[in-house]
Write an enzyme that holds these catalytic residues in place. Structure first.
Site: not given
Ligand code: FAD
Length: 826
Positions: A502
């Protein structure tokens, strides 16, 4: 002398007008009168007066006459503003526009009306909601074996799934008319918090369908046919939903998803219909492995113009049965080894009819706005509830353990080093409970709190991280060894999940809190941006004038409040231990308003890229919000004196964090001179805030080690199995209660042992000797033995036979897999 008086009048008069936010006409009159006064008093010669009039009159005309002002001043600024305005994509714009501002708007604007905060009616549970918590939720909690679910089974037991469905845990947000429970946001928050104190995976399972997901989207945007079909089925658990947004290439930047659908004709249920051929690859989707219906986000293209003219519609949300041909679903991810269901959802060229679009074909392309609007309500409830539950668990169990566990012949909670960690746990728990209540209340007032939901999500999961780490430290090895006796380890495993979902925390802090706050809460910036985008110079000019007055007023207020120790700042309580906290928050609010204006004015669109700077201003806003939530929580309870150490700790910490954030902001401001000038204005007499006092930390630690009182008021929402000495958590509760009764006796006995008055190799032998020598009577000896047995159970950890450590694939599954057959579509 006269000159000195005249200068003093000029300075004081100017400060007075600026502090009061006097309108431009009053300023103009005042300046002319002043000049006239100087001339009349002989301080300004005739020639000087003429020169002054020659300078002041055109200036006054330019500023006061809109036509002149526009031509000579606003137009130039309009061009500069236009150039510095960062480009904004449609999705960014939708994210910014989505949701409402609330109390944080007051805090951002620099002059918070505390009566407004006080008059926010905090939601109370209805009888029905309370009964649900007391019966169904308590019963569910009793069914949950944390260790079995997380380590052994990797799934909720079949009977738990059944109970959740039967008691309509998935229907908390669904109206009664559709068979749902229609609970308040606050009640939802209480349900999730309570379950999460028992088992995180069950809390996540219950939380997701009640948060952002098909239910919420259908409820707000669905067609009547979609509502009539899906809502009753979601309410009674016939359908289990998931929502699929994230994919391998898009996480935080979900709006740039590559998943697409192309409008075409195709066969559905034996007839040709208009639909879309959709290809997608989604991952991390909670509940996907057991879901019967998938909320799917993709970009819709209509190259042939089958819906009208050829068009790229953009992000669109549809509800697709999981059993629909072509959808690959059912495999599991293992998020930190926790048991809740999570996995990928994929499909290639899957044909779906257009009436599966949430809201029907006319809602094609409106998916991002829908998601942004709904996300804030769920985000204000779910993760804050999980964070608070972990905080409560840390509070309650650490308090008990710190009194039960002895080293160096003393309860470890008496050591100052341990008290330092306990103070943080206690202070955070107080702050989290306060923020949980206030934030959930926003939803009940019909507000979609985009900024405070980001504040609550970020800070409450960060506090969760810190609290559990502290709790683990205090528990030592007792918190580390997995097994049925461990009540902390699974919450520890869940930390990165809370941090990431989220809105991942780094992004939330650096980009969202201040980024959204500045634009949404500022009384002028968003409208100015709109005026520039619409090329509306007249509107820009009007706004500019107001904006200048606002900036001057906030800067003056920040300086005056800084110079006077905030003595005359607004406070709803004239005296007493919290009055000064209100004043200091008012002062820092004025400082935030001014510094934000300067930062935006100097850096313009560049501020968005200077994430570390904007994050610090976001920290200030966040701590203003958290601090005011603590004050309200305390006020609403009738200002209990026993809670003052918690209030002081939380407020001292918040003010200190605000001070540090400003300090780092000024140090790193691109123009060192301006940074120093801002520092001098905000902290003219130095930074007055300091970390919480050790004395308050000590009082907090003591309160955490005592049953009843603050411990119960704060953490009463959790499920503690208080009468169950066989339960890992309940045993700690029973032992703490027993220890309170037996402690003087226990101490007396330990002293006898320390002085060598009783000897023996075991506790039992020493007790028998004390009894023989008449140092204890029979009843005392018995009580001590009963407590000692329980105490020993409390400090034990588990040792498991090797076969209990089977890999997860070999674990028994409850068999609660997705039932696809009965899933049909509208
Ligand atoms: C257990 C779990 C349950 C989930 N459930 C759902 C679900 O039900 N439905 C769904 O659609 N998604 C779900 N997600 C996805 C979740 O919303 C994403 O994991 C989240 O949005 C982050 O994306 P990412 O993991 O690809 O990290 P990335 O987007 O690759 O980010 C990596 C890091 O970079 C940072 N970052 C990225 N952009 C910036 C910026 N502009 N400035 C500063 N920092 C930045 C982030 O904060 C993070 O620390 C789930 C994820 C997990 C792990």
């Amino acid at each position: 002398m006269m000159l000195a008086i005249a200068m003093a009048v000029a300075v004081l008069g100017g400060v007075y007008l600026a502090y009061q936010g006097a309108p431009l006409v009053i300023w103009t009159l005042a300046v002319f009168l002043y000049a006239l006064g100087l001339w009349g008093g002989g301080l300004l010669p005739d020639g000087g007066m003429l020169l002054t009039l020659a300078v002041l009159t055109p200036l006054a005309l330019v500023l006061n006459l809109p036509m002149l002002r526009r031509r000579l001043l606003s137009r130039r600024l309009f061009t500069v503003f236009k150039r510095s305005l960062p480009p904004m994509s449609a999705t960014e714009r939708e994210a910014l526009e989505a949701g409402d501002t609330w109390w944080e708007g007051e805090l951002f604007k620099g002059n918070p009306d505390w009566q407004r905060l006080r008059s926010i009616p905090v939601t109370r549970l209805t009888e029905e909601e309370q009964a649900f918590l007391d019966h169904q939720v308590a019963h569910l909690c009793r069914m949950l074996d944390n260790d079995r679910i997380e380590r052994e089974q990797g799934d909720l037991p079949a009977e738990v799934w059944e109970y959740i469905r039967k008691e309509r845990f998935f229907s908390l947000i669904i109206p009664k008319a559709y068979g749902g429970r229609e609970f308040s946001s606050y009640a939802q928050s209480c349900v999730v918090t309570r379950i999460a104190t028992r088992n995180i995976s069950t809390a996540v399972t219950v939380m997701v369908p009640n948060s952002l997901g098909p239910g919420e989207l259908i409820l707000h945007y669905g067609t009547q046919a979609q509502k009539d079909y899906w809502l009753p089925r979601l309410a009674d658990g016939r359908e289990i939903p998931c929502f699929a947004l994230t994919g391998p290439d898009v996480g935080s930047d979900a709006a740039s998803m590559p998943d697409f659908g192309v409008v075409c004709r195709g066969m559905h249920e034996g007839r040709e219909v208009l639909g879309a051929r959709v290809s997608f690859s989604k991952r991390y989707i909670t509940l996907a492995p057991v879901a019967t219906v998938v909320g799917l986000a993709f970009r819709l293209h209509d190259p042939e113009g089958l819906l009208g003219a050829p068009r790229e519609y953009g992000i669109t949300c549809a509800l697709v049965p999981a059993a629909h041909p072509g959808i690959r679903i059912g495999d599991r991810h293992l998020p930190m080894g926790l048991a809740f269901m999570n996995g990928p959802v994929e499909g290639r060229d899957v044909f779906i009819p257009l009436e599966w679009i949430i809201g029907g074909p006319e809602m094609a392309g409106k998916g991002w706005r829908m998601l942004m609007e709904c996300l804030s309500v769920g985000r204000a409830i779910s993760l804050p509830a999980l964070g608070t539950a972990a905080g409560h668990m840390s509070f309650r169990m650490t308090g008990a353990y710190a009194r039960i566990r002895r080293q160096f012949r003393l309860p470890i909670g008496r050591f100052e080093g341990v008290q330092e960690a306990m103070a943080r746990i206690g202070g955070y728990a107080y702050r989290m409970e306060a923020a949980r209540r206030l934030t959930a209340t926003a939803g009940d007032l019909g507000i979609k709190p985009s900024v405070i939901s980001a504040i609550a999500k970020y800070h409450m999961t960060e506090m969760m991280r810190r609290s559990i780490n502290d709790a683990m430290d205090v528990h030592g090895g007792r918190g580390i060894i997995f097994g049925p006796r461990n009540y902390l380890g699974y919450s520890y495993q869940a930390i990165p999940v809370g941090i990431t979902v989220e809105g991942a925390n780094i992004l939330t802090r650096n980009l969202m809190i201040f980024g959204q706050g500045a634009v949404r809460c500022h009384p002028f910036v968003f409208q100015e941006m709109e005026a520039v985008r619409n090329d509306d110079l007249a509107a820009f000019d009007r706004l500019l004038l107001g904006h200048m007055g606002y900036s001057i007023n906030r800067g003056t207020r920040a300086l005056v409040l800084g110079l006077t120790g905030s003595r005359w700042a607004q406070t709803p309580v004239r005296s007493g231990p919290t009055a000064d906290y209100y004043r200091q928050l008012t002062r820092m609010s004025a400082a935030l308003a001014f510094v934000s204006d300067v930062a935006m004015g100097v850096l313009g669109g560049e501020l968005k890229r200077k994430e570390r700077l904007s994050a610090r201003l976001g920290d200030v806003l966040s701590h203003l919000y958290l601090g005011s939530a603590v004050l309200k929580f305390h006020e609403d309870a009738g200002r209990p004196e026993a809670e003052l150490p918690f209030v002081r700790w939380a407020l001292d910490d918040s003010l200190n964090q605000i001070g540090l954030a400003f300090d780092e902001f000024f140090r790193n401001f691109p123009s060192p001179l301006l940074g120093a000038a801002l520092r001098a204005l905000v902290f003219p007499l130095g930074r007055p805030y300091h970390p919480p006092r050790d004395k308050d930390g000590q009082s907090i630690a003591q309160a955490m080690m005592q049953t009843g009182g603050v411990r119960d008021r704060l953490t009463g929402i959790g499920f503690w199995a208080e009468d169950d000495g066989e339960d890992a958590v309940g045993r700690m509760e029973v032992a703490l209660r027993m220890l309170e009764q037996v402690e003087p006796l226990y101490d007396r006995f330990q002293k006898l042992v320390a002085r060598g008055e009783v000897e023996g190799l075991t506790f039992g032998e020493r007790l028998a000797q004390a009894r023989e020598r008449g140092l204890l009577d029979e009843e005392e000896a018995e009580r001590l033995q009963v407590y000692e047995d329980l105490r020993y159970e409390c400090v034990l950890t588990d040792a498991l036979p090797p076969e209990a450590l089977a890999p997860i694939g070999a674990r028994a599954s409850s068999g609660r897999r997705r039932e696809r057959a009965d899933s049909a579509a509208v």
